[in-house]
Scaffold this active site. Structure first.
Site, PDB file in Angstrom:
ATOM      1  N   THR A  30       0.887  -0.824   0.182  1.00  0.00           N
ATOM      2  CA  THR A  30       0.474   0.400   0.278  1.00  0.00           C
ATOM      3  C   THR A  30       0.908   0.983   0.335  1.00  0.00           C
ATOM      4  O   THR A  30       0.568   2.112  -0.982  1.00  0.00           O
ATOM      5  CB  THR A  30      -0.754   0.519   1.104  1.00  0.00           C
ATOM      6  N   ASN A  70      -5.105  -9.946  -7.611  1.00  0.00           N
ATOM      7  CA  ASN A  70      -5.793 -10.722  -6.163  1.00  0.00           C
ATOM      8  C   ASN A  70      -6.978 -11.100  -6.121  1.00  0.00           C
ATOM      9  O   ASN A  70      -7.211 -12.012  -5.500  1.00  0.00           O
ATOM     10  CB  ASN A  70      -5.658  -9.548  -5.353  1.00  0.00           C
ATOM     11  N   GLN A  91       0.989 -10.393  -5.398  1.00  0.00           N
ATOM     12  CA  GLN A  91       0.383 -11.562  -5.698  1.00  0.00           C
ATOM     13  C   GLN A  91       1.455 -12.309  -6.833  1.00  0.00           C
ATOM     14  O   GLN A  91       0.826 -13.454  -6.650  1.00  0.00           O
ATOM     15  CB  GLN A  91      -0.844 -11.421  -6.507  1.00  0.00           C
ATOM     16  N   SER A 137       5.115  -6.982  -0.735  1.00  0.00           N
ATOM     17  CA  SER A 137       4.385  -6.757   0.303  1.00  0.00           C
ATOM     18  C   SER A 137       5.302  -8.748   1.312  1.00  0.00           C
ATOM     19  O   SER A 137       5.429  -9.523   0.497  1.00  0.00           O
ATOM     20  CB  SER A 137       3.180  -6.649   0.703  1.00  0.00           C
ATOM     21  N   HIS A 176       4.038 -10.214   3.685  1.00  0.00           N
ATOM     22  CA  HIS A 176       3.013 -11.007   4.370  1.00  0.00           C
ATOM     23  C   HIS A 176       1.609 -12.318   3.491  1.00  0.00           C
ATOM     24  O   HIS A 176       1.415 -12.645   3.373  1.00  0.00           O
ATOM     25  CB  HIS A 176       1.636  -9.944   5.640  1.00  0.00           C
ATOM     26  N   THR A 206      12.309   4.677  12.061  1.00  0.00           N
ATOM     27  CA  THR A 206      12.801   3.729  12.804  1.00  0.00           C
ATOM     28  C   THR A 206      13.629   2.428  11.054  1.00  0.00           C
ATOM     29  O   THR A 206      12.361   2.351  11.420  1.00  0.00           O
ATOM     30  CB  THR A 206      13.346   3.727  13.971  1.00  0.00           C
ATOM     31  N   CYS A 255      -9.660  -6.490   1.101  1.00  0.00           N
ATOM     32  CA  CYS A 255      -9.615  -4.922   1.501  1.00  0.00           C
ATOM     33  C   CYS A 255     -10.580  -4.608   0.781  1.00  0.00           C
ATOM     34  O   CYS A 255     -11.058  -3.132   0.737  1.00  0.00           O
ATOM     35  CB  CYS A 255      -8.570  -4.751   0.635  1.00  0.00           C
TER      36      CYS A 255
END
Ligand code: PMP
Length: 372
Positions: free
Chosen positions: A70, A143, A173, A193, A195, A232, A318
């Protein structure tokens, strides 16, 4: 539990959970610190950057860590947006692209036509490109339905017209599943991404080709740790992400997943009437199978299945609660529109699991159709 919602997110590999835990214990220093402990952590981040760069065939300094796809999508769209520029995209993008475009300052965002399987029309793309076009952004693997766009061909069309147009793909994906070699694909920027590849949540990345770096603006200002995004450095997540990607090379068996996908599709086709397979049979990710059941509310079916510890998605996670924008873009018959279920696979699903899923699907589809 039979978890068939891997396109929404995956379970972290056990090995990666151990790696992350160990990292949190041993390497908790800030990698921006000047002391040697900080340097040790910085070296781990460097190692992670090298793993990802080599995986996508880029240079190390072309990888920027973000908090996910995102953020990566937003960085690209907001960097190029201006009242003088136009952009081109598809009707099949993830909400993080569509919404970023909707809230951007582009003079115009043009949509490429697509067929009823989700594949874009190359002539439409070519005709939309004009002198104001500065960005083309395309989803690599869709997706909700899994269609895979021909990225190399798209790149050739764009670059033939104007090599200065930034060509970005959302490969969320695709990474860890199909080739994401940025040179072979011919892309200038790519979002991904962690995850979705059995790594931790809240971490992802953006590839930007060195020659386009000058066009990219930060979204978060501060210490400029990742140039376009400050804060950080999340070293444990970055390192675990890279290790997950590395492991996916060993663990992911594309032909096994294809076999599962075909198996599930065929038994549903053979045992349940009035269904429509929304995923293309060819040029589609085997990790995703989207099937619509006529005169069924997918949410009702989804909740009945969860009673048997079976987890699937209706449309994409989503776009919860909304009618699927994607299925509308495919011109799906209204009678099927509410009844789409997305099954998304992983290596730990077996054919026996799928037999049980189909048994329950048959039972619940019949029950729902009797009532409505
Ligand atoms: N793009 C696509 C194609 C996706 O599937 C997702 C996740 N649903 C995203 C972007 C957003 O990814 P993240 O959760 O890392 O922000």
């Amino acid at each position: 539990m039979i978890y068939l919602d891997n396109a929404a997110t995956t379970r972290m590999y056990d090995e990666v959970i151990d790696i992350e835990k160990d990292f949190e214990k041993k390497f908790f220093a800030n990698p921006s610190a000047l002391h040697s402990f900080g340097m040790d952590v910085e070296n781990k981040v460097k190692e992670a950057r090298q793993i990802i760069a080599s995986y996508i065939n880029s240079n190390e300094n072309e990888i920027y860590f973000t908090k996910g796809a995102t953020e990566s999508n937003n960085i690209i769209i907001n960097s190029i947006a201006s009242e003088k520029n136009t952009a081109i995209t598809t009707k099949l993008e993830h909400s993080s692209v569509i919404d970023a475009f909707d809230n951007s300052s582009f003079k115009e965002v043009k949509l490429i036509s697509n067929d009823n399987q989700g594949f874009i029309d190359f002539d439409s793309l070519e005709n939309l490109i004009d002198k104001d076009t500065k960005l083309v952004s395309i989803i690599y693997v869709q997706n909700e339905i899994g269609c895979i766009q021909d990225i190399r061909k798209i790149s050739d069309i764009i670059k033939r017209k104007n090599k200065d147009i930034l060509f970005h793909i959302d490969a969320t994906q695709a990474l860890g599943k199909i080739s994401c070699d940025v040179k072979k694909l011919g892309v200038d920027a790519m979002s991904f991404s962690s995850h979705k590849v059995h790594g931790p949540k809240g971490i992802g990345g953006l590839y930007v080709k060195d020659s386009f770096k000058i066009k990219i603006k930060p979204v978060l200002f501060g210490g400029r740790q990742e140039i376009f995004s400050s804060g950080t450095t999340n070293a444990p997540a970055i390192y675990s992400f890279a290790k997950a990607l590395e492991l996916s090379n060993k663990k992911e068996d594309f032909s096994y997943i294809r076999d599962l996908n075909t198996y599930l599709r065929e038994i549903i086709e053979n045992t349940i009437s009035d269904i429509h397979v929304n995923s293309p049979y060819e040029n589609s990710s085997p990790y995703i199978l989207n099937i619509a059941f006529k005169n069924i509310k997918s949410e009702v079916l989804l909740h009945m299945l969860e009673g048997d510890d079976i987890f699937v998605a209706s449309g994409s996670a989503c776009s919860k609660g909304n009618n699927s924008r994607i299925l509308s873009a495919l011109n799906l018959d209204e009678k099927y529109m509410d009844g789409a279920i997305r099954f998304s696979f992983s290596h730990d699903i077996s054919k026996k699991d799928l037999d049980f899923v189909v048994e329950k699907l048959n039972q619940y589809v019949e029950e729902i159709r009797k009532v409505f």
